[in-house]
Design an enzyme around this catalytic site. Structure first.
Site, short mmCIF file in Angstrom:
data_model
loop_
_atom_site.label_atom_id
_atom_site.label_comp_id
_atom_site.label_asym_id
_atom_site.label_seq_id
_atom_site.Cartn_x
_atom_site.Cartn_y
_atom_site.Cartn_z
N GLU A 18 0.80 -1.23 0.00
CA GLU A 18 0.00 0.00 0.00
C GLU A 18 0.82 1.27 0.00
O GLU A 18 0.30 2.36 -0.23
CB GLU A 18 -1.01 0.00 1.15
CG GLU A 18 -0.44 -0.12 2.53
CD GLU A 18 -0.43 -1.56 3.03
OE1 GLU A 18 -0.60 -1.75 4.24
OE2 GLU A 18 -0.22 -2.49 2.22
N ASN A 19 2.13 1.17 0.23
CA ASN A 19 2.96 2.37 0.15
C ASN A 19 3.29 2.75 -1.29
O ASN A 19 3.94 3.75 -1.53
CB ASN A 19 4.26 2.21 0.96
CG ASN A 19 5.10 1.04 0.50
OD1 ASN A 19 4.58 0.00 0.14
ND2 ASN A 19 6.41 1.20 0.52
#
Length: 217
Positions: A46-47
């Protein structure tokens, strides 16, 4: 193999060619080690990385290439770097085929608690709530017990990650499917009996006529 490797190998059996899969930090990140590159699976963090590979050899780490937990990763051919807004748009928009997350507790309703332990400082909730809500399939990879206490409980006593029922739990003892009727024992770990699983589980398990040993990659 140790417990974590067993869990990661069994979770890898759930992944199909061409999937877009999010791997949580810690134990779930090991799953990438057991999915052949020929399957064309893209792992997402998700980064803002799509196309995560296994952890690089010591000395080959790139400080600019990490997963959401800050651990070093590699990138497969065709990988992409995107911003956080696009990354969470994929998650919240329902574009992930699967997410694999760690767990602190899973209860008989299929609820997951995995983001906060009361009394301990946490830097933030991360993307767990979005992932459990948005991914097409949610698989929890965790050890069956912690400090002698079952992590499969009657009702979660820790804060819930989401109210959605997760799809599968893989532990070092068993594969368990949360259903509307309760937790169904689907598979046993190699050399583990049903009695051993029941003794290590606080939650009530629904037993099938036959419970085979789990396959591992």
């Amino acid at each position: 193999m140790d417990a974590k490797e067993l869990i990661a190998r069994r979770v890898a059996c759930e992944i199909r060619p061409g999937m877009l899969v999010n791997l949580g930090i810690g134990l779930p990140s090991l799953v990438a080690n057991y999915v052949p590159a020929s399957m064309g699976v893209f792992f997402q963090a998700e980064n803002g990385v799509i196309g995560l590979g296994a952890r690089p050899p010591e000395g080959m780490e790139d400080p600019h290439l990490t997963d959401a937990g800050g651990s070093f990763v590699s990138a497969v051919p065709g990988a992409a770097s995107i911003d956080s807004a696009m990354s969470f748009g994929l998650i919240r928009g329902g574009h992930l085929d699967m997410t694999v997350l760690g767990g602190l507790q899973v209860d008989e309703l299929g609820h997951l608690a995995n983001w906060k332990v009361p009394g301990r400082m946490v830097p933030g909730m991360g993307g767990a709530m979005d992932l459990v809500t948005g991914a097409a399939r949610v698989v929890v990879a965790m050890q069956h017990s912690a400090k002698g206490e079952s992590k499969l409980v009657t009702r979660c006593t820790l804060p819930l990650t989401a109210r959605r029922r997760i799809d599968l739990v893989v532990t070092d003892l068993a594969v368990i499917e949360p259903t509307a009727e309760g937790l169904v024992l689907r598979e046993r770990a190699p050399g583990v009996s049903i009695a051993q699983i029941e003794d290590a589980t606080e939650a009530r398990l629904i037993l099938l006529a036959e419970v085979p040993e789990m396959p591992v990659t």
